[in-house]
Design an enzyme around this catalytic site. Sequence first.
Site, mmCIF file in Angstrom:
data_model
loop_
_atom_site.group_PDB
_atom_site.id
_atom_site.type_symbol
_atom_site.label_atom_id
_atom_site.label_comp_id
_atom_site.label_asym_id
_atom_site.label_seq_id
_atom_site.Cartn_x
_atom_site.Cartn_y
_atom_site.Cartn_z
ATOM 1 N N HIS A 203 -2.761 0.755 -11.056
ATOM 2 C CA HIS A 203 -1.742 0.776 -10.013
ATOM 3 C C HIS A 203 -1.646 2.142 -9.345
ATOM 4 C CE1 HIS A 203 2.014 -0.480 -8.044
ATOM 5 N NE2 HIS A 203 2.422 0.761 -8.277
ATOM 6 N N HIS A 218 -2.018 6.133 -5.144
ATOM 7 C CA HIS A 218 -1.464 7.457 -4.868
ATOM 8 C C HIS A 218 -2.447 8.587 -5.174
ATOM 9 C CE1 HIS A 218 2.528 5.791 -4.185
ATOM 10 N NE2 HIS A 218 2.375 5.067 -5.263
ATOM 11 N N LYS A 261 -0.070 0.129 3.792
ATOM 12 C CA LYS A 261 0.710 0.960 2.879
ATOM 13 C C LYS A 261 1.675 1.765 3.725
ATOM 14 C CE LYS A 261 1.796 2.950 -1.098
ATOM 15 N NZ LYS A 261 2.372 2.230 -2.244
#
Length: 327
Positions: A203, A218, A261
């Site tokens: 994730h 990220h 995103k």
Amino acid sequence: LYTAPDSCEGRCGEPPNEGDECHCHAECGRHRSCCEDYAGHCQHAGFSRSSDSITDQELLELSEQLYGLDHNKARPSDVAINPQHQVAPEETGLQQDLSPQPLYKYVNEELFSKPTYSSFIKLLDNYQRATGREEEVTAEELREQDKFLGEVMETELMKKLFSFLHEKNRYGSEREFLDDLKEMWFGLYSRGDGEQDSSGFEHVFSGEVKKGKVSGFHNWIRFYLLEKQGMVNYLSHNFNGPWDTFPDVLGLQFSWDGFHKEVGSAFIGSSPEFEFGLYTLCFLARPGRACHLSLGGHSLSIQTYPWTKSTYGSGRRVIATAYVMSP
């Protein structure tokens, strides 16, 4: 070792914070704000005694030390980015390409030959990005996980983090720490209908797609590699941190094969062990809450959340997400 934000485990004596669901300091009884397990954890000697809690000041000091120990970070000449258009906070959902050029103008790919980088990159293609699809972990992928963990634990940065956590009675040995890192980051759980389709590492660092939107994702290295392949389109940014060296912090908007995103905050130019270490620290010290740190004299915060629907070991929780916060 760590638990949900509604517990006092490991938090006794922690200063009050308005964002906390409940409190574990000596005055919480008078204010009727104690967590339900305050008495069990904080009114006897044991793991959760005051000396084992991690104070706000200790987080500031340790994060500066880890910042100084990021020997593998990019040098100013190693990375050049082109942030282009900056959007206002209310414009992050526009889904418009306001930056015609790629985000990365240049990356010195010799960085990627360093052991922590190369072992990190090998992990990125181990996942199916769509949630709801079972992850199949091969023996080779398990070896790649062990290789990455072994490489990061060889760095001064992660040794410093372990030393701190050891002093706080979180771990009795480096082996115990390493085993727990593997569970909290790589342990599979279900974001869908029961399939073991996700992990903290997937994730946070590799990224997922859930309900037509990009979830997680990220990491600057992952972004650079996909942008180079033409699979990621940089749209705009909403925040560019104050650092004049690396790691910097960027809040960005992008699309990944057409999936959007809205705010993909990320460190830019940091080593894999730096992100891995800071996120781990904040997950252990402030799970489910903002974790306030300092890098080069500049304040920043990291948000982590535990996955509350499953546990491992004696009630420990895996990482649901971790990211650096952008205003």
